[in-house]
Motif scaffolding. Structure first.
Motif, PDB file in Angstrom:
ATOM      1  N   HIS A 125       0.976  -1.132  -0.050  1.00  0.00           N
ATOM      2  CA  HIS A 125       0.026  -0.132  -0.064  1.00  0.00           C
ATOM      3  C   HIS A 125       0.823   1.024   0.011  1.00  0.00           C
ATOM      4  O   HIS A 125       2.005   1.022   0.452  1.00  0.00           O
ATOM      5  CB  HIS A 125      -0.885   0.005   1.295  1.00  0.00           C
ATOM      6  CG  HIS A 125      -2.046   1.144   1.239  1.00  0.00           C
ATOM      7  ND1 HIS A 125      -1.850   2.219   1.858  1.00  0.00           N
ATOM      8  CD2 HIS A 125      -3.109   0.966   0.644  1.00  0.00           C
ATOM      9  CE1 HIS A 125      -3.270   2.946   1.807  1.00  0.00           C
ATOM     10  NE2 HIS A 125      -3.773   2.017   0.786  1.00  0.00           N
ATOM     11  N   VAL A 161       2.469  -1.283   5.000  1.00  0.00           N
ATOM     12  CA  VAL A 161       1.067  -1.742   4.906  1.00  0.00           C
ATOM     13  C   VAL A 161       0.989  -2.632   3.499  1.00  0.00           C
ATOM     14  O   VAL A 161       1.387  -1.784   2.712  1.00  0.00           O
ATOM     15  CB  VAL A 161       0.078  -0.630   4.963  1.00  0.00           C
ATOM     16  CG1 VAL A 161      -1.212  -1.184   5.145  1.00  0.00           C
ATOM     17  CG2 VAL A 161       0.192  -0.070   6.483  1.00  0.00           C
ATOM     18  N   HIS A 162       0.375  -3.692   3.702  1.00  0.00           N
ATOM     19  CA  HIS A 162      -0.215  -4.475   2.332  1.00  0.00           C
ATOM     20  C   HIS A 162      -1.388  -4.628   2.407  1.00  0.00           C
ATOM     21  O   HIS A 162      -2.140  -4.710   3.365  1.00  0.00           O
ATOM     22  CB  HIS A 162       0.693  -5.874   2.496  1.00  0.00           C
ATOM     23  CG  HIS A 162       2.259  -5.582   2.347  1.00  0.00           C
ATOM     24  ND1 HIS A 162       2.927  -5.067   3.197  1.00  0.00           N
ATOM     25  CD2 HIS A 162       2.957  -5.917   1.296  1.00  0.00           C
ATOM     26  CE1 HIS A 162       4.254  -5.239   2.953  1.00  0.00           C
ATOM     27  NE2 HIS A 162       4.337  -5.573   1.653  1.00  0.00           N
ATOM     28  N   SER A 163      -2.070  -4.707   1.164  1.00  0.00           N
ATOM     29  CA  SER A 163      -3.262  -5.082   1.014  1.00  0.00           C
ATOM     30  C   SER A 163      -3.683  -6.453   0.751  1.00  0.00           C
ATOM     31  O   SER A 163      -2.855  -6.943  -0.204  1.00  0.00           O
ATOM     32  CB  SER A 163      -3.952  -4.240  -0.031  1.00  0.00           C
ATOM     33  OG  SER A 163      -3.606  -4.266  -1.499  1.00  0.00           O
ATOM     34  N   ARG A 180      -6.225  -8.766  -1.266  1.00  0.00           N
ATOM     35  CA  ARG A 180      -7.189  -8.929  -1.991  1.00  0.00           C
ATOM     36  C   ARG A 180      -7.807 -10.309  -2.581  1.00  0.00           C
ATOM     37  O   ARG A 180      -6.854 -11.028  -3.126  1.00  0.00           O
ATOM     38  CB  ARG A 180      -7.065  -8.118  -3.235  1.00  0.00           C
ATOM     39  CG  ARG A 180      -7.051  -6.595  -2.626  1.00  0.00           C
ATOM     40  CD  ARG A 180      -6.934  -5.612  -4.051  1.00  0.00           C
ATOM     41  NE  ARG A 180      -7.041  -4.202  -3.672  1.00  0.00           N
ATOM     42  CZ  ARG A 180      -6.907  -2.989  -4.610  1.00  0.00           C
ATOM     43  NH1 ARG A 180      -7.098  -3.327  -5.585  1.00  0.00           N
ATOM     44  NH2 ARG A 180      -6.983  -1.940  -3.906  1.00  0.00           N
ATOM     45  N   ASN A 186      -8.730  -5.444  11.816  1.00  0.00           N
ATOM     46  CA  ASN A 186      -8.474  -4.643  10.484  1.00  0.00           C
ATOM     47  C   ASN A 186      -9.534  -4.519   9.581  1.00  0.00           C
ATOM     48  O   ASN A 186     -10.514  -5.476   9.544  1.00  0.00           O
ATOM     49  CB  ASN A 186      -7.311  -5.512   9.709  1.00  0.00           C
ATOM     50  CG  ASN A 186      -6.099  -5.500  10.282  1.00  0.00           C
ATOM     51  OD1 ASN A 186      -5.709  -6.366  11.175  1.00  0.00           O
ATOM     52  ND2 ASN A 186      -5.105  -4.387  10.046  1.00  0.00           N
ATOM     53  N   THR A 204     -11.261  -6.912   0.409  1.00  0.00           N
ATOM     54  CA  THR A 204      -9.823  -6.388   0.663  1.00  0.00           C
ATOM     55  C   THR A 204      -9.712  -5.961   2.006  1.00  0.00           C
ATOM     56  O   THR A 204     -10.550  -5.484   2.603  1.00  0.00           O
ATOM     57  CB  THR A 204      -9.576  -4.996  -0.176  1.00  0.00           C
ATOM     58  OG1 THR A 204      -9.843  -5.426  -1.604  1.00  0.00           O
ATOM     59  CG2 THR A 204      -8.275  -4.540  -0.073  1.00  0.00           C
ATOM     60  N   SER A 205      -8.336  -6.196   2.658  1.00  0.00           N
ATOM     61  CA  SER A 205      -8.249  -5.660   3.902  1.00  0.00           C
ATOM     62  C   SER A 205      -6.761  -5.365   3.848  1.00  0.00           C
ATOM     63  O   SER A 205      -5.790  -5.977   3.385  1.00  0.00           O
ATOM     64  CB  SER A 205      -8.375  -6.894   4.862  1.00  0.00           C
ATOM     65  OG  SER A 205      -8.035  -6.574   6.038  1.00  0.00           O
ATOM     66  N   TRP A 206      -6.478  -4.255   4.795  1.00  0.00           N
ATOM     67  CA  TRP A 206      -5.049  -3.871   4.783  1.00  0.00           C
ATOM     68  C   TRP A 206      -4.383  -4.135   6.186  1.00  0.00           C
ATOM     69  O   TRP A 206      -5.130  -4.213   7.428  1.00  0.00           O
ATOM     70  CB  TRP A 206      -4.941  -2.118   4.720  1.00  0.00           C
ATOM     71  CG  TRP A 206      -5.213  -1.605   3.345  1.00  0.00           C
ATOM     72  CD1 TRP A 206      -4.649  -1.492   2.345  1.00  0.00           C
ATOM     73  CD2 TRP A 206      -6.537  -1.536   2.899  1.00  0.00           C
ATOM     74  NE1 TRP A 206      -5.297  -1.123   0.990  1.00  0.00           N
ATOM     75  CE2 TRP A 206      -6.557  -1.193   1.374  1.00  0.00           C
ATOM     76  CE3 TRP A 206      -7.928  -1.445   3.427  1.00  0.00           C
ATOM     77  CZ2 TRP A 206      -7.522  -0.870   0.752  1.00  0.00           C
ATOM     78  CZ3 TRP A 206      -8.744  -1.344   2.844  1.00  0.00           C
ATOM     79  CH2 TRP A 206      -8.767  -0.941   1.383  1.00  0.00           C
ATOM     80  N   SER A 207      -3.314  -4.626   6.167  1.00  0.00           N
ATOM     81  CA  SER A 207      -2.258  -5.027   7.401  1.00  0.00           C
ATOM     82  C   SER A 207      -0.979  -4.989   7.074  1.00  0.00           C
ATOM     83  O   SER A 207      -0.515  -5.337   6.075  1.00  0.00           O
ATOM     84  CB  SER A 207      -2.930  -6.409   7.878  1.00  0.00           C
ATOM     85  OG  SER A 207      -2.001  -6.497   9.032  1.00  0.00           O
TER      86      SER A 207
END
Length: 221
Positions: free
Chosen positions: A50, A55-57, A59, A84, A98-101
């Motif tokens: 991201h 941070v990474h997504s 998907r 998250n 999609t989620s970011w963490s």
């Protein structure tokens, strides 16, 4: 639904620690949900950086034709990383759940550059332990991403007359030989008979095995 502790951590910009980054690494939250999400990720998921540093997504592409699958995918993401946010990004014919963490690469070490079928895919020992404990969730995730339940038909000669005969079958299709081996090894572990339809397709057609798949997996919806 988030509890008050979750809301407070979200406001403070911090989530619960990553289970893989501890000095003594452990399992992700809700190992059964993780096994399902792992299957979805290996089929139709990817991880990308991201614009926020570190941070990474994650998907997962889910077809609009299967709203139940979209909900199940979102629920699994929330179960694995409860703090998250999970959202749904619309695209033509599908939604990207999609989620970011910062920790998706820790939880999915199969992440890497290039397409999955062009590089080695193997489970870490801790992932294999989760799959061994929750094989049907893993199989369900793989089928929901790259598989289907369909009805085939053929003709049979009965009492001198050709009659149409229909039978259900499961297919799993993937371009990665490594992912196919993970799928078939897990089928072996739960007693499901399978055969190679071609280099990219695995078929489950025996009546008893289809019944097992119906009991634990079922058609997408």
């Amino acid at each position: 639904m988030y509890d008050m502790g979750t809301r407070k951590r979200a406001r403070n910009g911090c989530a619960r620690p990553c289970p893989r980054c501890h000095d003594t690494p452990g399992e992700p939250d809700d190992p059964a949900a993780y096994a399902y999400l792992l299957g979805l990720y290996l089929g139709d998921g990817y991880i990308s950086p991201h614009r926020r540093r570190g941070v990474h997504s994650l998907r997962i592409a889910c077809a609009d034709a299967w709203p139940g699958l979209i909900d199940a995918c979102a629920d699994a993401m929330r179960a694995v990383r409860p703090d998250n946010k999970v959202c749904r990004v619309r695209s033509q014919g599908c939604q990207y759940v999609t989620s970011w963490s910062k920790h998706w690469p820790c939880l999915f070490p199969q992440h890497g550059s290039g397409k999955k079928h062009e590089r080695k895919i193997a489970l870490a020992s801790w992932q294999q332990e989760i799959v061994d404990a929750h094989p049907w969730e893993f199989i369900r995730g793989l089928i929901h991403s790259d598989g289907c339940r369909t009805t085939n038909w053929t003709t049979r000669l009965i009492a001198g007359e050709m009659k149409r005969y229909e039978y259900p079958r499961y297919f799993f299709t993937n371009r990665s030989a490594d992912i196919i081996r993970l799928f078939t090894a897990t089928l072996d572990a739960v007693g499901v008979d399978w055969k190679v339809a071609n280099s990219r397709n695995i078929s489950v057609a025996r009546k008893a095995s289809v019944a097992l798949m119906d009991l634990h997996v079922g058609p997408k919806h």
